[in-house]
Each structure stands twice: as C-alpha cells, then as structure tokens.
Design a protein around this motif. Structure first.
Motif, PDB file in Angstrom:
ATOM      1  N   ILE A 232      -7.185   3.079  11.656  1.00  0.00           N
ATOM      2  CA  ILE A 232      -5.754   3.068  11.328  1.00  0.00           C
ATOM      3  C   ILE A 232      -5.286   1.659  10.999  1.00  0.00           C
ATOM      4  N   ASN A 233      -5.795   0.671  11.722  1.00  0.00           N
ATOM      5  CA  ASN A 233      -5.359  -0.715  11.527  1.00  0.00           C
ATOM      6  C   ASN A 233      -6.103  -1.440  10.405  1.00  0.00           C
ATOM      7  N   ASN A 234      -7.158  -0.850   9.895  1.00  0.00           N
ATOM      8  CA  ASN A 234      -7.963  -1.487   8.850  1.00  0.00           C
ATOM      9  C   ASN A 234      -7.211  -1.462   7.523  1.00  0.00           C
ATOM     10  N   SER A 235      -6.929  -2.636   6.962  1.00  0.00           N
ATOM     11  CA  SER A 235      -6.146  -2.714   5.722  1.00  0.00           C
ATOM     12  C   SER A 235      -6.922  -2.205   4.516  1.00  0.00           C
ATOM     13  N   ASN A 236      -8.235  -2.029   4.661  1.00  0.00           N
ATOM     14  CA  ASN A 236      -9.021  -1.441   3.566  1.00  0.00           C
ATOM     15  C   ASN A 236      -8.827   0.075   3.485  1.00  0.00           C
ATOM     16  N   ASN A 237      -8.324   0.668   4.567  1.00  0.00           N
ATOM     17  CA  ASN A 237      -8.007   2.095   4.585  1.00  0.00           C
ATOM     18  C   ASN A 237      -6.544   2.267   4.192  1.00  0.00           C
ATOM     19  N   VAL A 238      -6.318   2.804   3.022  1.00  0.00           N
ATOM     20  CA  VAL A 238      -4.943   3.002   2.558  1.00  0.00           C
ATOM     21  C   VAL A 238      -4.358   4.224   3.264  1.00  0.00           C
ATOM     22  N   LYS A 239      -3.193   4.028   3.877  1.00  0.00           N
ATOM     23  CA  LYS A 239      -2.528   5.119   4.583  1.00  0.00           C
ATOM     24  C   LYS A 239      -1.441   5.728   3.699  1.00  0.00           C
ATOM     25  N   VAL A 240      -1.134   6.996   3.964  1.00  0.00           N
ATOM     26  CA  VAL A 240      -0.075   7.690   3.237  1.00  0.00           C
ATOM     27  C   VAL A 240       0.788   8.465   4.217  1.00  0.00           C
ATOM     28  N   VAL A 241       2.091   8.466   3.980  1.00  0.00           N
ATOM     29  CA  VAL A 241       3.009   9.318   4.733  1.00  0.00           C
ATOM     30  C   VAL A 241       3.604  10.328   3.763  1.00  0.00           C
ATOM     31  N   VAL A 242       3.830  11.541   4.263  1.00  0.00           N
ATOM     32  CA  VAL A 242       4.272  12.634   3.398  1.00  0.00           C
ATOM     33  C   VAL A 242       5.523  13.302   3.976  1.00  0.00           C
ATOM     34  N   ASP A 243       6.217  14.056   3.112  1.00  0.00           N
ATOM     35  CA  ASP A 243       7.368  14.817   3.589  1.00  0.00           C
ATOM     36  C   ASP A 243       6.918  16.201   4.064  1.00  0.00           C
ATOM     37  N   GLN A 244       7.871  17.052   4.378  1.00  0.00           N
ATOM     38  CA  GLN A 244       7.541  18.359   4.936  1.00  0.00           C
ATOM     39  C   GLN A 244       6.830  19.275   3.935  1.00  0.00           C
ATOM     40  N   SER A 245       6.940  18.950   2.644  1.00  0.00           N
ATOM     41  CA  SER A 245       6.271  19.734   1.606  1.00  0.00           C
ATOM     42  C   SER A 245       4.972  19.085   1.141  1.00  0.00           C
ATOM     43  N   GLN A 246       4.538  18.068   1.880  1.00  0.00           N
ATOM     44  CA  GLN A 246       3.281  17.360   1.608  1.00  0.00           C
ATOM     45  C   GLN A 246       3.336  16.517   0.334  1.00  0.00           C
ATOM     46  N   PHE A 247       4.540  16.102  -0.067  1.00  0.00           N
ATOM     47  CA  PHE A 247       4.651  15.140  -1.154  1.00  0.00           C
ATOM     48  C   PHE A 247       4.617  13.735  -0.569  1.00  0.00           C
ATOM     49  N   ALA A 248       3.918  12.830  -1.237  1.00  0.00           N
ATOM     50  CA  ALA A 248       3.787  11.461  -0.745  1.00  0.00           C
ATOM     51  C   ALA A 248       5.133  10.744  -0.749  1.00  0.00           C
ATOM     52  N   LEU A 249       5.432  10.072   0.364  1.00  0.00           N
ATOM     53  CA  LEU A 249       6.614   9.222   0.458  1.00  0.00           C
ATOM     54  C   LEU A 249       6.259   7.764   0.190  1.00  0.00           C
ATOM     55  N   TYR A 250       5.098   7.339   0.703  1.00  0.00           N
ATOM     56  CA  TYR A 250       4.664   5.953   0.491  1.00  0.00           C
ATOM     57  C   TYR A 250       3.192   5.815   0.844  1.00  0.00           C
ATOM     58  N   PHE A 251       2.552   4.860   0.190  1.00  0.00           N
ATOM     59  CA  PHE A 251       1.176   4.466   0.480  1.00  0.00           C
ATOM     60  C   PHE A 251       1.190   3.001   0.896  1.00  0.00           C
ATOM     61  N   SER A 252       0.348   2.644   1.861  1.00  0.00           N
ATOM     62  CA  SER A 252       0.300   1.244   2.270  1.00  0.00           C
ATOM     63  C   SER A 252      -1.032   0.892   2.917  1.00  0.00           C
ATOM     64  N   ARG A 253      -1.364  -0.385   2.801  1.00  0.00           N
ATOM     65  CA  ARG A 253      -2.508  -0.915   3.544  1.00  0.00           C
ATOM     66  C   ARG A 253      -2.110  -1.203   4.995  1.00  0.00           C
ATOM     67  N   SER A 254      -0.822  -1.312   5.237  1.00  0.00           N
ATOM     68  CA  SER A 254      -0.319  -1.507   6.596  1.00  0.00           C
ATOM     69  C   SER A 254      -0.339  -0.185   7.350  1.00  0.00           C
ATOM     70  N   VAL A 255      -0.101  -0.277   8.650  1.00  0.00           N
ATOM     71  CA  VAL A 255      -0.033   0.924   9.478  1.00  0.00           C
ATOM     72  C   VAL A 255       1.309   1.604   9.232  1.00  0.00           C
ATOM     73  N   ILE A 256       1.269   2.799   8.670  1.00  0.00           N
ATOM     74  CA  ILE A 256       2.497   3.578   8.493  1.00  0.00           C
ATOM     75  C   ILE A 256       2.259   4.997   8.988  1.00  0.00           C
ATOM     76  N   PRO A 257       3.163   5.544   9.803  1.00  0.00           N
ATOM     77  CA  PRO A 257       4.364   4.896  10.344  1.00  0.00           C
ATOM     78  C   PRO A 257       4.028   3.949  11.497  1.00  0.00           C
ATOM     79  N   PHE A 258       4.920   2.994  11.735  1.00  0.00           N
ATOM     80  CA  PHE A 258       4.760   2.098  12.873  1.00  0.00           C
ATOM     81  C   PHE A 258       5.103   2.862  14.155  1.00  0.00           C
ATOM     82  N   ALA A 259       4.235   2.779  15.153  1.00  0.00           N
ATOM     83  CA  ALA A 259       4.392   3.584  16.367  1.00  0.00           C
ATOM     84  C   ALA A 259       5.249   2.850  17.403  1.00  0.00           C
ATOM     85  N   ARG A 260       6.541   2.747  17.121  1.00  0.00           N
ATOM     86  CA  ARG A 260       7.430   2.162  18.128  1.00  0.00           C
ATOM     87  C   ARG A 260       7.512   3.062  19.355  1.00  0.00           C
ATOM     88  N   GLU A 261       7.560   4.358  19.120  1.00  0.00           N
ATOM     89  CA  GLU A 261       7.542   5.327  20.215  1.00  0.00           C
ATOM     90  C   GLU A 261       6.172   6.010  20.243  1.00  0.00           C
TER      91      GLU A 261
END
Length: 245
Positions: free
Chosen positions: A137-166
């Motif tokens: 999860i923390n490896n910047s070579n692994n591109v992460k993606v977050v999606v909406d409820q219909s599985q459409f991409a919201l954003y891609f990042s090399r950073s950890v997304i979403p950030f686990a504040r909670e």
C-alpha cells in the motif's frame, strides 16, 4: 461492435534493454504475447504497434500484423491512438507486450463492460486488485485507485489513498493494473488533449482522462500480471512456459 487488441511494443527499456526480443522457449517474448492475444479469440483483430524496425519485422515474419509508429510518444495511449486513428474499430484493448501469459478472464470482463454499457456512459475500462499488505500500500511504484459506488475511478495516485486517519472503518485499498479498454473516441480525444498538472506531477497518463472528464470504469480482479522486466523475470517465464506445455 468491433473490438481489437493493440500491443504497444517499444524496443528500448531502461531496466531490461530489448526484452521483447528475448527468446521465450523458441519464439520472442513479443511474438508469444501476440500469439496469445490471437489465440484468446476475444478480438476481431490484433496488432503490434512499435517504434522498432526489429520488432515490426519480427511480427510480420511470423505472419502477424504490425504498425510502425510515425512519431515519438511519451505514453502508451498516444502510441495506440496514432495506430488506430484510421482503423474502423469501436473498442481498443491495450495488451501489455511484456506479459505473454494473458489472463483471458480479466480481458473478458473489460470487454463485457462495453457490451453492457447500453447508454454509452463508459469511456474507458481498466483493472484493479485489492492489496492488504502495508508495504504494498505504501509503495509508490504501486499506483492506487479510489472509486465511487458505481466503480468509476475518482482518482489515481502513487500516494496512499485514501489516507487512514480513522482506522477500522472498512476501507479497502486497490492497486491499479495498467490494462485498458478504450472507446476509440476517448482514445483520440486523449491524443489531442494537452498534459495537465496532475498527470505531470504523478506521471500517470490515466489522470489526463479524469482531468478532462472521461469516465473510467474499474473492474476488480485477483489476477497478478507476470511481466518480464528483468532477466530473472525471463528465467521464471521460461520455466512457467515449459510447465504449461
């Protein structure tokens, strides 16, 4: 609906020069990949698009279809767009040239997205797989993606997304697998649009599509691609090829 596979094939490679022309049990890596795409019987046609005379001649000598890039390109989407600009096609599937062990089931799922998209809401489809290991999860070579409820991409990042504040709220982390299926129109739009700041910052071409309002449908898979990026990868690929025969 006409569906083709396009295999972008650059000769140069920083980590493993000329990897696509290496021998994989009697045939080159790029020929094995091309033949696997044809044998999947998922596509109306299969093409290799390349900047290399060596790769172009290799595919043609094996009875395959190759297209020579006219321009230099920064991204795979640009190279594919140039190749298909004048082809009569609806959906273009990007198959990785260094992955001869094609996962047919994942490609079927991508194609099904467009066959089921009767309202034309999807511009692209791509793959993602869940990752749970913290180092992955923390490896910047692994591109992460977050999606909406219909599985459409919201954003891609090399950073950890979403950030686990909670913690312990049931967040799942997904790694983007860079295999795409495009509507031809979306691909040609990409080709004509300029790079924006998000793409330039993250060095992720898929962000250009999002920045210009294209909709990317993500499909979950458990498949882990077997790419040939090093000489050790090639040795393992040869062993796997022999064991599959």
């Amino acid at each position: 609906m006409k569906i083709i596979a396009v295999i972008p094939a650059r000769y140069a490679s920083t980590r493993f020069p000329a990897k696509l022309m290496q021998d994989l049990c009697g045939k080159t890596v790029i020929t094995r990949t091309y033949e696997a795409a044809v044998q999947s019987q998922l596509f109306d046609d299969v093409f290799v698009v390349t900047d290399s005379d060596l790769i172009f001649n290799e595919i043609e000598s094996q009875g395959g279809k190759a297209i020579k890039s006219i321009r230099e390109h920064e991204s795979g989407s640009d190279r594919i767009a140039e190749a298909v600009e004048n082809l009569d096609v609806d959906i273009v599937v990007n198959v990785q040239g260094d992955e001869p062990f094609i996962d047919t089931e994942s490609l079927k799922k991508l194609i099904a997205v467009f066959k089921n998209d009767t309202e034309g809401k999807v511009d692209l489809a791509s793959l993602m797989r869940e990752i749970k290991d913290e180092s992955a999860i923390n490896n910047s070579n692994n591109v992460k993606v977050v999606v909406d409820q219909s599985q459409f991409a919201l954003y891609f990042s090399r950073s950890v997304i979403p950030f686990a504040r909670e913690k312990n709220v049931g967040v799942r982390y997904f790694q983007h697998i860079g295999i795409y299926a495009f509507r031809k129109e979306a691909l040609l739009d990409f080709y004509s649009l300029p790079m924006q700041s998000l793409e330039a910052s993250e060095k992720l071409e898929q962000l250009r599509y999002l920045e210009f309002g294209k909709r990317i449908k993500m499909v979950e898979t458990t498949h882990i691609g077997i790419g040939i990026d090093t000489e050790d990868d090639l040795i393992r690929a040869r062993e796997m090829w022999k064991s599959n025969q």
